[in-house]
Write an enzyme that holds these catalytic residues in place. Structure first.
Site, mmCIF file in Angstrom:
data_model
loop_
_atom_site.group_PDB
_atom_site.id
_atom_site.type_symbol
_atom_site.label_atom_id
_atom_site.label_comp_id
_atom_site.label_asym_id
_atom_site.label_seq_id
_atom_site.Cartn_x
_atom_site.Cartn_y
_atom_site.Cartn_z
ATOM 1 C CB SER A 15 -0.926 -0.055 1.214
ATOM 2 O OG SER A 15 -1.927 0.905 1.123
ATOM 3 N NE ARG B 62 -8.437 1.500 11.195
ATOM 4 C CZ ARG B 62 -7.307 1.078 10.666
ATOM 5 N NH1 ARG B 62 -6.665 1.844 9.804
ATOM 6 N NH2 ARG B 62 -6.798 -0.078 10.978
ATOM 7 C CG HIS C 53 -5.837 -2.103 0.337
ATOM 8 N ND1 HIS C 53 -4.947 -2.060 -0.710
ATOM 9 C CD2 HIS C 53 -5.298 -1.331 1.310
ATOM 10 C CE1 HIS C 53 -3.921 -1.292 -0.370
ATOM 11 N NE2 HIS C 53 -4.105 -0.831 0.843
ATOM 12 C CG ASP C 54 -7.461 -5.373 5.501
ATOM 13 O OD1 ASP C 54 -6.598 -4.473 5.512
ATOM 14 O OD2 ASP C 54 -8.373 -5.456 6.333
ATOM 15 C CG ASP D 205 -6.502 -3.650 -3.304
ATOM 16 O OD1 ASP D 205 -7.296 -2.727 -3.026
ATOM 17 O OD2 ASP D 205 -5.280 -3.592 -3.073
#
Lengths: 196, 379
Positions: free
Chosen positions: B157, B227, B356-357, B323
């Site tokens: 990232s 967040r 994405h994680d 992602d």
């Protein structure tokens, strides 16, 4: 090295830039890098083969060839190679055109469906040919676009491509006098070098 | 009885701090007169000093990438799945350096640190940093550790952007560059999400223009919202669906607005809540700005191929199918530009449901590909 790759490597000039479509474990590219100072990239979609490329330190790009070659610029390679894959792509005609947009010359190998064994199998059994070499059933096969040497050359003519070299070999990639005499009937695998 | 860690764990680790006295000039025109960087190392530096790997962290990451600070720690470092004996970044082979970036809130000099000019916390006065500034400070860390050239610089990232910047800023100082789930620059949509997060913080009455520390408050609500919106972009639609679906926490619908009804709401609130208790709002703003500003090709009229021409490192670029924050297409842009610039690059597009994680999750295919690439690196 696989016998067809042995033949192909001779057709690739030292120091050239090569794109290998369906590069497998990267054998050809590793050989060309180590023996002919070739800088190359392979496209592959099989995770295990990709891992083998990484082991060889070969540049491999994970991509399905049916996506085409839009990611690559015109004339960005000297030679684009595709072995035993033409019959497995969705649009062989588009891919061939794309290969010659990206590369100056192309080397293509494919199984010849006009070989006498295929013809005999079909004539005698009335079924789609199967063999040790091409073991799949018609409904479950990666090979969806079989062609003969004559078919391929007709496509080259249609796309106004020049065939620079042609070899007809048997399944072990041996050159036989007979296959030279009547390739479309007696050659099992075609190895073509084509340019614009 | 001493606690036994797993065989593939780096075990107990402790952070170290280095103080830098030479002023660091920054892209914004200001400079940091002096600063500290907190970092951890795993494995042993070899005699040739040729086996060092730098880990660059993402938005909310820090120096604690692997192992445990104490035997009682519930969780290991944030990238423990990829760093350790026998893991892709194998600590039997590599000497791994992982730092908390400047501007962070985990020990390196940042908005929460004391401003020597005022004697109070920097707060909003902490300079806006760029990825280039970070790389500059990381190069100083490398100097201090006696590492002339990294075997590899690795990051996911925002960390991948730092790795990419390393290859451009210091072509001679790394042999390999591993860029995971990253992008050559942010899209308008990426910036838009960052802006929502920033607005959530900036408009929190407890933010006090960034000087909340002096007021004895924390913009908790703003950070939490930031967040929550960020977290949505880290997951895929599928993984959220699989994890929560439309499952309810309550027995029935309450027909009101304040109850936490859906599981996904509860999860996001928990994530936001937890994050707001441990992260600094000014650092969050700073990190999102560094992301937004990152665009190494801008100096070459947007031509990424030209930007990458001076690069010497070999690359491994990895993306994940679901992602959508930094989609495979973005990683492919980097790959294609490297091919255009005639650089060595391998590109892996890993099938994963985790969005994405996924770069933090040790799926077999990812670990295999990443490991095989790292394994081939000569030290």
């Amino acid at each position: 090295m696989r016998a067809d790759l042995e033949i192909i490597q001779e057709w690739i000039p030292a120091g050239s830039r090569v794109l290998d479509l369906g590069c497998g474990g990267g054998e050809l590219l590793a050989y060309l890098r180590d023996h002919k100072q070739v800088h190359g990239y392979g496209l592959e979609r099989d995770p295990d083969k990709i891992a083998q490329c990484l082991d060889h330190g070969v540049n491999v790009i994970e991509q399905d060839l049916d996506q085409g070659l839009d990611h690559f610029a015109d004339d960005s390679f000297d030679v684009v190679v595709m072995t035993q894959t033409l019959q497995a792509v969705h649009y062989p005609d588009r891919l061939l055109r794309d290969m010659l947009r990206v590369g100056k010359t192309c080397i293509i190998t494919f199984p010849n469906f006009g070989h006498w064994r295929c013809r005999w199998y079909l004539a005698r059994q009335g079924e789609m040919p199967r063999s040790e070499f091409l073991p799949y059933t018609w409904y479950n096969t990666p090979n969806i676009h079989f062609c003969t040497f004559r078919d391929f050359e007709a496509l080259c003519r249609e796309q106004q491509l020049r065939v620079l070299d042609r070899l007809a070999v048997d399944r072990d990639h041996r050159l036989g006098a007979l296959a030279r005499w009547w390739p479309n009937l007696l050659g099992e695998i075609g190895i073509y070098r084509v340019t614009r | 009885m001493p606690t036994v860690f797993a065989e593939d764990s780096v075990g107990l680790v402790s952070p170290q701090v280095l103080h830098f006295k030479e002023p660091l000039p920054l892209a914004c025109g200001r400079q940091l007169a002096d600063y500290e960087l907190v970092y951890e190392t795993y494995g042993m530096l070899n005699a040739e000093r040729s086996n060092a790997v730098l880990i660059c962290h993402a938005l909310s990451g820090h120096h604690h990438a692997a192992g445990y600070h104490s035997p009682d720690d519930r969780k290991p470092g944030w990238w423990d799945s990829c760093i350790g004996p026998g893991k892709p970044i194998d600590t039997r082979k590599f000497f791994v350096v992982s730092l908390n970036n400047l501007g962070g809130c985990n020990g390196s000099t940042g908005p929460g640190s004391r401003n020597p000019e005022t004697g109070r916390a920097y707060g909003a006065d902490f300079p806006v940093l760029t990825v280039e500034d970070w790389v500059h400070s990381q190069a100083r860390l490398a100097d201090a550790l006696g590492i002339r050239q990294w075997a590899a610089v690795v990051g996911g990232s925002l960390g991948g952007m730092q790795a990419l910047q390393w290859s451009i800023s210091h072509p001679e100082r790394l042999r390999h560059c591993v860029v995971i789930a990253s992008a050559p620059k942010l899209s308008a949509q990426n910036i838009a999400f960052n802006e929502v997060a920033r607005q959530a913080i900036l408009t929190d009455p407890d933010f006090h223009g960034g000087h909340f520390q002096e007021q004895g408050t924390i913009p908790k609500r703003g950070l939490m919202l930031a967040r929550m919106v960020g977290h949505i972009t880290y997951l895929s639609d599928d993984s959220m669906g699989e994890k929560f679906g439309r499952e309810l926490k309550t027995d029935q619908l309450n027909y009101d607005f304040h109850s936490v009804e859906f599981q996904v709401e509860s999860y996001l609130r928990y994530q936001g809540e937890e994050f707001s208790g441990r992260f600094d709002a000014n650092t969050y703003l700073l990190m999102t700005k560094a992301l937004d500003y990152f665009d190494p090709a801008a100096a070459h009229d947007g031509d990424l191929v030209k930007t990458l021409e001076p690069v010497k490192a070999d690359f491994c670029v990895i993306s994940f199918s679901t992602d959508w924050r930094f989609s495979p297409a973005r990683s492919r842009e980097i790959t294609d530009a490297l091919v255009g610039a005639k650089k060595n690059v391998s590109y892996l597009e890993i099938e994963s449901a985790h969005g994405h994680d996924a770069f933090l999750i040790p799926s077999p295919r990812y670990i295999q590909g990443f490991g095989r690439y790292m394994n081939r690196i000569a030290v």
